[in-house]
Design a protein around this motif. Structure first.
Motif: not given
Length: 208
Positions: A87, A112, A115-121
């Motif tokens: 991203k 990157d 941040k994606q892990r924090i968003q639950g991805f």
């Protein structure tokens, strides 16, 4: 109608867009860099597609060795990786050295992914088993096994039986270390799992 038998991927092939040789990969100084390059360069895209993806290294098993110059290197036997969409992309300048570009790429990827892990991805997860052998004085990386482990985890979470986080870790390990369905069943029984649960898991085993 007869079902077409699924052929196993050829793990001896390399990615045809590989940037580094096996020997160059083995000599990298970061463990996670070695693993990332094995996934990107050593495994073809029709097996694991790393195009426009970051490779996160979640776990590794390795030993430390020394080359004939006395330099410390890593002998990786096993690694768990996860793929994330790119991203954010690094912005290079024309004045950057190759080393500076590599460092910026590394930092951009880590941020990157974080941040994606924090968003639950959650990305596709794989476990690879490898060993290195010498061929004409150079290192050659051999892929011994490759297992898609996020699918195993998802199925375990959907089981009608109560499966804990520790169970998931253990069963994934058993699955990846089993050579066939019978061995998988035996290892689950030896680990004292319920007979009905064992049969549920054996039906989902697809490495034969």
């Amino acid at each position: 109608m007869n079902k077409k038998k699924k052929t196993k991927p050829d793990l001896n092939k390399r990615n045809d867009k590989a940037k580094y040789t096996d020997d160059e990969i083995e000599r990298k100084k970061r463990i996670d860099t070695i693993v990332k390059l094995i996934i990107r360069d050593r495994i073809p895209n029709d097996v694991i597609n790393t195009s426009k993806k970051w490779v996160a290294v979640n776990d590794t098993k390795y030993t430390i060795k020394r080359d004939h110059y006395g330099n410390e290197t890593y002998d990786i036997q096993e690694a768990d990786v996860e793929l994330f969409n790119k991203k954010d992309v690094p912005k290079y300048t024309k004045f950057m050295s190759e080393e500076e570009k590599h460092e910026l790429t590394y930092i951009t990827a880590e941020n990157d992914i974080f941040k994606q892990r924090i968003q639950g991805f959650k990305g596709q997860e794989y476990r690879i088993k490898v060993h290195t052998k010498k061929v004409n004085g150079k290192n050659e990386i051999i892929i011994d096994d490759l297992t898609r482990i996020d699918i195993i985890k998802k199925k375990l979470k959907k089981s009608k039986f109560d499966v804990t986080s520790d169970n998931i870790i253990e069963i994934v390990d058993i699955y990846c270390s089993s050579k066939d369905r019978n061995q998988f069943r035996k290892k689950l029984i030896d680990a004292k799992y319920d007979e009905n649960f064992v049969e549920e898991q054996v039906k989902q085993y697809n490495k034969d």
